[in-house]
Design a protein around this motif. Structure first.
Motif, mmCIF file in Angstrom:
data_model
loop_
_atom_site.group_PDB
_atom_site.id
_atom_site.type_symbol
_atom_site.label_atom_id
_atom_site.label_comp_id
_atom_site.label_asym_id
_atom_site.label_seq_id
_atom_site.Cartn_x
_atom_site.Cartn_y
_atom_site.Cartn_z
ATOM 1 N N SER A 23 18.459 70.855 5.734
ATOM 2 C CA SER A 23 19.905 70.831 5.991
ATOM 3 C C SER A 23 20.253 69.451 6.520
ATOM 4 N N MET A 24 21.503 69.095 6.419
ATOM 5 C CA MET A 24 21.939 67.765 6.843
ATOM 6 C C MET A 24 21.576 67.539 8.302
ATOM 7 N N HIS A 25 20.820 66.480 8.555
ATOM 8 C CA HIS A 25 20.347 66.129 9.900
ATOM 9 C C HIS A 25 19.532 67.251 10.539
ATOM 10 N N ASN A 26 19.013 68.157 9.715
ATOM 11 C CA ASN A 26 18.249 69.307 10.212
ATOM 12 C C ASN A 26 19.044 70.080 11.271
ATOM 13 N N ALA A 27 20.352 70.226 11.025
ATOM 14 C CA ALA A 27 21.206 70.954 11.966
ATOM 15 C C ALA A 27 21.010 72.456 11.885
ATOM 16 N N GLN A 28 20.458 72.930 10.763
ATOM 17 C CA GLN A 28 20.182 74.358 10.579
ATOM 18 C C GLN A 28 21.434 75.209 10.859
ATOM 19 N N PRO A 29 22.487 75.020 10.045
ATOM 20 C CA PRO A 29 23.789 75.631 10.340
ATOM 21 C C PRO A 29 23.949 77.050 9.799
ATOM 22 N N TRP A 30 22.927 77.881 10.008
ATOM 23 C CA TRP A 30 22.953 79.218 9.414
ATOM 24 C C TRP A 30 22.753 80.292 10.466
ATOM 25 N N ARG A 31 23.264 81.474 10.151
ATOM 26 C CA ARG A 31 23.040 82.684 10.947
ATOM 27 C C ARG A 31 22.860 83.843 9.976
ATOM 28 N N PHE A 32 22.014 84.794 10.364
ATOM 29 C CA PHE A 32 21.744 85.958 9.527
ATOM 30 C C PHE A 32 22.042 87.226 10.323
ATOM 31 N N LEU A 33 22.604 88.201 9.643
ATOM 32 C CA LEU A 33 22.916 89.494 10.256
ATOM 33 C C LEU A 33 22.352 90.589 9.360
ATOM 34 N N LEU A 34 21.442 91.389 9.908
ATOM 35 C CA LEU A 34 20.859 92.514 9.169
ATOM 36 C C LEU A 34 21.609 93.787 9.487
ATOM 37 N N HIS A 35 22.098 94.461 8.454
ATOM 38 C CA HIS A 35 22.646 95.803 8.589
ATOM 39 C C HIS A 35 21.524 96.758 8.180
ATOM 40 N N SER A 36 20.821 97.265 9.171
ATOM 41 C CA SER A 36 19.599 98.023 8.903
ATOM 42 C C SER A 36 19.838 99.225 8.004
ATOM 43 N N ARG A 53 32.669 64.773 11.329
ATOM 44 C CA ARG A 53 33.092 63.465 10.829
ATOM 45 C C ARG A 53 32.628 63.225 9.395
ATOM 46 N N THR A 54 31.351 63.443 9.128
ATOM 47 C CA THR A 54 30.802 63.094 7.810
ATOM 48 C C THR A 54 30.734 64.271 6.855
ATOM 49 N N ASP A 55 31.074 65.468 7.329
ATOM 50 C CA ASP A 55 31.114 66.637 6.437
ATOM 51 C C ASP A 55 32.310 67.516 6.809
ATOM 52 N N PRO A 56 33.517 66.942 6.813
ATOM 53 C CA PRO A 56 34.685 67.688 7.288
ATOM 54 C C PRO A 56 35.036 68.904 6.437
ATOM 55 N N ASP A 57 34.685 68.888 5.155
ATOM 56 C CA ASP A 57 34.957 70.026 4.281
ATOM 57 C C ASP A 57 33.829 71.050 4.284
ATOM 58 N N HIS A 58 32.752 70.747 5.021
ATOM 59 C CA HIS A 58 31.585 71.642 5.149
ATOM 60 C C HIS A 58 30.833 71.798 3.828
ATOM 61 N N ARG A 59 30.935 70.800 2.964
ATOM 62 C CA ARG A 59 30.180 70.850 1.709
ATOM 63 C C ARG A 59 28.676 70.843 1.992
ATOM 64 N N ALA A 60 28.223 69.913 2.817
ATOM 65 C CA ALA A 60 26.797 69.824 3.132
ATOM 66 C C ALA A 60 26.318 71.053 3.891
ATOM 67 N N LEU A 61 27.182 71.618 4.732
ATOM 68 C CA LEU A 61 26.819 72.845 5.440
ATOM 69 C C LEU A 61 26.553 73.966 4.442
ATOM 70 N N HIS A 62 27.403 74.081 3.437
ATOM 71 C CA HIS A 62 27.188 75.103 2.410
ATOM 72 C C HIS A 62 25.877 74.862 1.669
ATOM 73 N N LEU A 63 25.571 73.595 1.355
ATOM 74 C CA LEU A 63 24.329 73.296 0.651
ATOM 75 C C LEU A 63 23.115 73.722 1.473
ATOM 76 N N ALA A 258 31.932 77.911 -3.799
ATOM 77 C CA ALA A 258 30.978 78.647 -4.630
ATOM 78 C C ALA A 258 30.052 77.685 -5.377
ATOM 79 N N ASP A 259 30.599 76.561 -5.855
ATOM 80 C CA ASP A 259 29.762 75.551 -6.504
ATOM 81 C C ASP A 259 28.752 74.981 -5.514
ATOM 82 N N TRP A 260 29.184 74.740 -4.288
ATOM 83 C CA TRP A 260 28.269 74.200 -3.278
ATOM 84 C C TRP A 260 27.131 75.173 -2.993
ATOM 85 N N LEU A 261 27.443 76.462 -2.978
ATOM 86 C CA LEU A 261 26.404 77.454 -2.728
ATOM 87 C C LEU A 261 25.419 77.532 -3.890
#
Length: 334
Positions: A23-36, A53-63, A258-261
């Motif tokens: 992930s960008m700068h190894n920020a690890q911008p994810w969370r997971f939720l399990l519905h058992s 600043r460098t990813d204001p649209d969150h494109r890299a976050l989605h990637l 959706a394209d970013w994903l």
């Protein structure tokens, strides 16, 4: 295995594999939720780990989140489960990036499970690569990997490769002139243990000094981001990087979330395939972070669409592992 048999231990194994993604700068911008009860996992973006600043649209976050999603699919296949993915299932909840219904194996399980062995071997290498060219057959395999995720991987000719490298240098100059961008990068990097008494040296995210790679001793800029500018390391060393880097451009027809994903999943599939083929890899996103530069990264002679990542390929050191947040911090179970 049916969805009703997905328990907390299984979910933890899947997520532990998923978070090995880049992930960008190894920020690890994810969370997971399990519905058992339902046997489903939600993948959510974490806005607190966004680059404002460098990813204001969150494109890299989605990637980055989508790369973790692909790893989750690989892990599910290796554990004998099928992963049925729905992207952006709730328009009213944009941070819900995907839901994954876990159930019986699917037709793609065998191919996905074969990549499980390289999940923890894939590391970004900020070291020089050798001069040996990547064989056309291997490049064809990487192109096929991208197509399986609905994306396109193109290999630019020498002329356009030089154009992309020039854009990398331009992007570095942009960042040097932008104090907010410099501060953002610095906040996700960590210097050497004795670099400063006020600098944290142990964290479970970001780019540690061990992963900076050497400084470039050549006249040209190295084809990798120099995180050591923010936190200089006295004994870091110098090296001459390859004169003609081998680059590939990953693109999508559109440029929506959706394209970013899709691109993030294709990116991880390409990186894992490259690792399995004995290649070292790194990613160059700098010119994609500045709107005035990004459109020029596209090869005008290739139908790559919107470039989502520049990938560097070659033969060399695999690079140092970067830290990962504990599963308990990114997985919630209900």
């Amino acid at each position: 295995m049916s969805a009703s048999h997905v328990d907390a231990d299984t979910a933890a194994r899947l997520v532990a594999d998923a978070v090995t993604a880049p992930s960008m700068h190894n920020a690890q911008p994810w969370r997971f939720l399990l519905h058992s009860a339902a046997g489903t996992l939600e993948l959510r973006g974490d806005p607190e780990r966004a680059m404002t600043r460098t990813d204001p649209d969150h494109r890299a976050l989605h990637l980055g989140c989508a790369a973790a999603l692909f790893n989750l699919r690989v892990s599910a296949a290796w554990n004998g489960l099928g992963a049925h993915v729905a992207l952006l299932p709730d328009p009213a909840d944009p941070w819900l990036l995907a839901t994954v219904a876990l159930g019986p194996p699917t037709e793609e399980n065998h191919e996905l499970a074969a990549l499980h062995d390289v999940l923890r071997r894939r590391h970004t290498s900020r070291h020089p690569f050798g001069d040996e060219r990547v064989a056309p057959a291997l490049l064809d395999g990487l192109r096929a990997a991208a197509r399986l995720e609905g994306c396109r991987l193109t290999v630019p000719d020498s002329w356009h490769t030089e154009t992309v490298l020039a854009l990398v240098r331009d992007a570095e100059h942009h960042e040097e002139m932008d104090p907010l961008a410099r501060a953002e990068t610095a906040s996700w990097t960590t210097g050497a243990p004795d670099a400063s008494p006020t600098t944290p040296t142990t964290r479970d995210d970001g780019i540690p000094a061990a992963a900076f790679g050497p400084r470039s001793s050549g006249a040209a800029t190295a084809p990798v981001r120099d995180f050591g500018r923010a936190h200089p390391v006295p004994d870091r060393g110098w090296a001459v990087f390859e004169k003609h880097p081998q680059l590939a451009l990953l693109g999508t027809p559109g440029d929506t979330p959706a394209d970013w994903l899709r691109a993030g999943q294709a990116l991880e599939r390409v990186l894992l395939r490259a690792t399995a083929d004995g290649l070292a890899t790194s990613m160059t996103s700098q010119p994609l972070e500045w709107p005035e530069l990004r459109w020029t990264v596209r090869d005008p002679l290739a139908s790559v669409g919107h470039v989502q990542m520049v990938v560097r390929l070659g033969y060399g050191p695999s690079g140092a592992a970067t830290p990962r947040r504990p599963v308990k911090e990114v997985l919630e179970i209900r």
